[in-house]
Design a protein around this motif. Structure first.
Motif, PDB file in Angstrom:
ATOM      1  N   SER A 104       0.847  -1.190   0.000  1.00 52.50           N
ATOM      2  CA  SER A 104       0.000   0.000   0.000  1.00 52.50           C
ATOM      3  C   SER A 104       0.883   1.241   0.000  1.00 52.50           C
ATOM      4  CB  SER A 104      -0.910   0.003   1.225  1.00 52.50           C
ATOM      5  OG  SER A 104      -0.143   0.244   2.397  1.00 52.50           O
ATOM      6  N   LEU A 105       0.250   2.411   0.114  1.00 52.27           N
ATOM      7  CA  LEU A 105       1.029   3.640   0.186  1.00 52.27           C
ATOM      8  C   LEU A 105       1.676   3.832   1.549  1.00 52.27           C
ATOM      9  CD1 LEU A 105      -0.508   4.234  -2.486  1.00 52.27           C
ATOM     10  CD2 LEU A 105      -0.629   6.613  -1.764  1.00 52.27           C
ATOM     11  N   VAL A 106       1.250   3.069   2.539  1.00 54.52           N
ATOM     12  CA  VAL A 106       1.869   3.154   3.863  1.00 54.52           C
ATOM     13  C   VAL A 106       3.244   2.500   3.790  1.00 54.52           C
ATOM     14  CG1 VAL A 106       1.691   2.517   6.294  1.00 54.52           C
ATOM     15  CG2 VAL A 106      -0.373   3.095   4.989  1.00 54.52           C
ATOM     16  N   PRO A 107       4.331   3.220   4.085  1.00 59.07           N
ATOM     17  CA  PRO A 107       5.676   2.645   3.966  1.00 59.07           C
ATOM     18  C   PRO A 107       5.894   1.475   4.915  1.00 59.07           C
ATOM     19  CG  PRO A 107       5.741   5.051   4.230  1.00 59.07           C
ATOM     20  CD  PRO A 107       4.345   4.614   4.556  1.00 59.07           C
ATOM     21  N   GLU A 108       6.790   0.600   4.551  1.00 60.97           N
ATOM     22  CA  GLU A 108       7.149  -0.514   5.422  1.00 60.97           C
ATOM     23  C   GLU A 108       7.732   0.018   6.725  1.00 60.97           C
ATOM     24  OE1 GLU A 108       9.549  -3.580   3.828  1.00 60.97           O
ATOM     25  OE2 GLU A 108       8.468  -3.677   1.914  1.00 60.97           O
ATOM     26  N   GLY A 109       7.373  -0.623   7.804  1.00 63.01           N
ATOM     27  CA  GLY A 109       7.877  -0.217   9.109  1.00 63.01           C
ATOM     28  C   GLY A 109       7.000   0.790   9.816  1.00 63.01           C
ATOM     29  N   LYS A 110       5.918   1.250   9.139  1.00 62.09           N
ATOM     30  CA  LYS A 110       4.997   2.195   9.764  1.00 62.09           C
ATOM     31  C   LYS A 110       3.591   1.633   9.738  1.00 62.09           C
ATOM     32  CE  LYS A 110       7.588   6.410   8.816  1.00 62.09           C
ATOM     33  NZ  LYS A 110       7.583   7.753   8.184  1.00 62.09           N
ATOM     34  N   THR A 111       2.815   1.958  10.748  1.00 60.29           N
ATOM     35  CA  THR A 111       1.413   1.560  10.765  1.00 60.29           C
ATOM     36  C   THR A 111       0.589   2.585   9.987  1.00 60.29           C
ATOM     37  OG1 THR A 111       0.850   2.811  12.762  1.00 60.29           O
ATOM     38  CG2 THR A 111       1.730   0.567  13.057  1.00 60.29           C
ATOM     39  N   PHE A 112      -0.622   2.186   9.632  1.00 58.83           N
ATOM     40  CA  PHE A 112      -1.519   3.112   8.946  1.00 58.83           C
ATOM     41  C   PHE A 112      -1.751   4.368   9.774  1.00 58.83           C
ATOM     42  CE2 PHE A 112      -6.021   4.477   8.870  1.00 58.83           C
ATOM     43  CZ  PHE A 112      -6.012   5.131   7.647  1.00 58.83           C
ATOM     44  N   ILE A 113      -1.981   4.206  11.073  1.00 63.01           N
ATOM     45  CA  ILE A 113      -2.253   5.344  11.949  1.00 63.01           C
ATOM     46  C   ILE A 113      -1.057   6.290  11.984  1.00 63.01           C
ATOM     47  CG2 ILE A 113      -2.702   6.060  14.328  1.00 63.01           C
ATOM     48  CD1 ILE A 113      -5.107   4.834  13.016  1.00 63.01           C
ATOM     49  N   GLU A 114       0.145   5.730  12.086  1.00 65.46           N
ATOM     50  CA  GLU A 114       1.346   6.563  12.129  1.00 65.46           C
ATOM     51  C   GLU A 114       1.503   7.372  10.853  1.00 65.46           C
ATOM     52  OE1 GLU A 114       4.222   3.749  14.972  1.00 65.46           O
ATOM     53  OE2 GLU A 114       4.236   3.529  12.780  1.00 65.46           O
ATOM     54  N   PHE A 115       1.305   6.719   9.705  1.00 68.58           N
ATOM     55  CA  PHE A 115       1.517   7.411   8.443  1.00 68.58           C
ATOM     56  C   PHE A 115       0.416   8.426   8.184  1.00 68.58           C
ATOM     57  CE2 PHE A 115       1.590   7.542   3.669  1.00 68.58           C
ATOM     58  CZ  PHE A 115       2.816   8.193   3.577  1.00 68.58           C
ATOM     59  N   ARG A 116      -0.808   8.093   8.568  1.00 71.13           N
ATOM     60  CA  ARG A 116      -1.895   9.050   8.396  1.00 71.13           C
ATOM     61  C   ARG A 116      -1.627  10.312   9.214  1.00 71.13           C
ATOM     62  NH1 ARG A 116      -7.853   7.308  10.172  1.00 71.13           N
ATOM     63  NH2 ARG A 116      -6.843   7.402  12.204  1.00 71.13           N
ATOM     64  N   LYS A 117      -1.123  10.135  10.428  1.00 71.39           N
ATOM     65  CA  LYS A 117      -0.816  11.290  11.270  1.00 71.39           C
ATOM     66  C   LYS A 117       0.308  12.112  10.648  1.00 71.39           C
ATOM     67  CE  LYS A 117      -0.203  12.501  16.123  1.00 71.39           C
ATOM     68  NZ  LYS A 117      -0.117  11.971  17.514  1.00 71.39           N
ATOM     69  N   GLU A 118       1.323  11.439  10.101  1.00 72.65           N
ATOM     70  CA  GLU A 118       2.404  12.155   9.430  1.00 72.65           C
ATOM     71  C   GLU A 118       1.879  12.960   8.249  1.00 72.65           C
ATOM     72  OE1 GLU A 118       5.742   9.878   8.177  1.00 72.65           O
ATOM     73  OE2 GLU A 118       6.076   8.983  10.142  1.00 72.65           O
ATOM     74  N   MET A 119       0.976  12.343   7.483  1.00 70.99           N
ATOM     75  CA  MET A 119       0.428  13.024   6.315  1.00 70.99           C
ATOM     76  C   MET A 119      -0.434  14.207   6.736  1.00 70.99           C
ATOM     77  SD  MET A 119      -1.491  11.493   2.988  1.00 70.99           S
ATOM     78  CE  MET A 119      -2.008  12.628   1.667  1.00 70.99           C
ATOM     79  N   GLU A 120      -1.163  14.023   7.797  1.00 74.54           N
ATOM     80  CA  GLU A 120      -2.003  15.107   8.301  1.00 74.54           C
ATOM     81  C   GLU A 120      -1.162  16.329   8.657  1.00 74.54           C
ATOM     82  OE1 GLU A 120      -4.455  15.550  12.363  1.00 74.54           O
ATOM     83  OE2 GLU A 120      -4.746  13.675  11.267  1.00 74.54           O
ATOM     84  N   HIS A 121      -0.049  16.105   9.326  1.00 77.03           N
ATOM     85  CA  HIS A 121       0.830  17.216   9.692  1.00 77.03           C
ATOM     86  C   HIS A 121       1.507  17.814   8.454  1.00 77.03           C
ATOM     87  CE1 HIS A 121       0.220  16.688  13.911  1.00 77.03           C
ATOM     88  NE2 HIS A 121       0.817  15.511  13.986  1.00 77.03           N
ATOM     89  N   ALA A 122       1.940  16.954   7.539  1.00 83.63           N
ATOM     90  CA  ALA A 122       2.651  17.428   6.346  1.00 83.63           C
ATOM     91  C   ALA A 122       1.738  18.262   5.450  1.00 83.63           C
ATOM     92  CB  ALA A 122       3.220  16.246   5.572  1.00 83.63           C
ATOM     93  N   THR A 123       0.503  17.810   5.266  1.00 85.07           N
ATOM     94  CA  THR A 123      -0.412  18.563   4.408  1.00 85.07           C
ATOM     95  C   THR A 123      -0.795  19.888   5.052  1.00 85.07           C
ATOM     96  OG1 THR A 123      -2.267  17.261   5.322  1.00 85.07           O
ATOM     97  CG2 THR A 123      -1.358  16.562   3.208  1.00 85.07           C
TER      98      THR A 123
END
Length: 294
Positions: free
Chosen positions: A195-214
């Motif tokens: 998926s678009l979620v990178p290896e080593g990260k959970t969906f929740i972690e990556f969604r939070k990162e994207m939320e801050h980045a956007t």
């Protein structure tokens, strides 16, 4: 952090309504409103001190700042949440018309938001691809992040697994344009079988990162990318712009055009995962002009 900001933080953190993204946006929104009130000269000692004069001042400030009707509606939604939590719902009128806020479903106030240029290039590849998938296929953010092109691509459509979708509802979205096909090839090259979620990260972690980045990139309304898809798809199906994009409302259409409008709206509703005609007003603009308008 002043007393009002602290109170609003406590209220939003304690509330469980809505998705994680909705709760986070509500928290940021209410902190913004607290700063705006302070900038307007109001020093509320507590969240329960909200009064009609504060609402009127905020709305006047938003109008003079040139905010769109949709943005003002969103902020009013946060204020209503706040008022409800402190048992002060009565300080707001029941509908926004009394505050002179245009109808967000009117054909003039619901244009799609397009994230382009510096906003998009400021994001990492996977986040940028997630937004482009939203625009190309009308995906929700969660769907775009969980999207696995190796499983979804059926050749002439993408099949969204139930576990990716809101409410666990499987759906298909057709591939009708070469740019959609090219985007899927990009996704396959970048993500392979994942998926678009990178290896080593959970969906929740990556969604939070994207939320801050956007947010840092100035992208405030992720849901607006689904509006873009809906309005693009409407024009492809009917040959004319949607009311939200300046096209004619229902009463200006011929009998044949009304039938086309109905079929297009039902198709788009299914592709967005709703299956209800009424919901298309949100994305395409109302089928009817507002009273006294048009």
């Amino acid at each position: 952090m002043d007393a009002l900001a602290f109170d609003l933080k406590s209220i939003t953190l304690a509330a469980g309504e809505g998705s994680y993204l909705t709760r986070a946006q509500r928290h940021r929104g209410l902190q913004l409103i607290a700063r705006e009130l302070r900038g307007l000269g109001f020093k509320l000692p507590a969240a329960g001190s909200l009064k009609p004069k504060h609402i009127e001042a905020l709305v006047a400030h938003w109008k003079t700042s040139g905010l769109s009707a949709g943005t003002i509606k969103n902020r009013m939604g946060w204020v209503r949440f706040w008022a409800g939590k402190v048992r002060k719902a009565g300080v707001l009128p029941r509908d926004n018309d009394r505050l002179g806020i245009p109808d967000r479903h009117s054909f003039k106030g619901n244009r799609a938001r397009i994230t382009v240029g510096q906003q998009l290039t400021a994001l990492p590849d996977r986040m940028r691809l997630a937004i482009r998938l939203q625009m190309a296929f009308g995906l929700r953010l969660e769907e775009s992040l969980k999207f696995r092109v190796s499983q979804a691509d059926t050749g002439d459509a993408i099949a969204l697994q139930a576990s990716w979708c809101k409410g666990g509802r499987f759906r298909e979205v057709p591939i009708t344009h070469p740019r959609q096909r090219a985007l899927l090839e990009e996704a396959h090259a970048l993500c392979g079988d994942g998926s678009l979620v990178p290896e080593g990260k959970t969906f929740i972690e990556f969604r939070k990162e994207m939320e801050h980045a956007t947010w840092r990139a100035g992208i405030r309304n992720m849901h607006g990318h689904r509006h873009w898809y809906a309005q693009w798809r409407y024009q492809a199906l009917t040959g004319r712009p949607a009311p939200a994009a300046g096209g004619p409302t229902y009463e200006r259409l011929s009998r044949a055009e009304r039938a086309t409008d109905y079929r297009a709206r039902m198709t788009i509703s299914r592709e967005l995962g709703h299956n209800r005609l009424q919901i298309t007003d949100t994305y395409l603009g109302s089928r009817f002009a507002p009273k006294g308008g048009a």
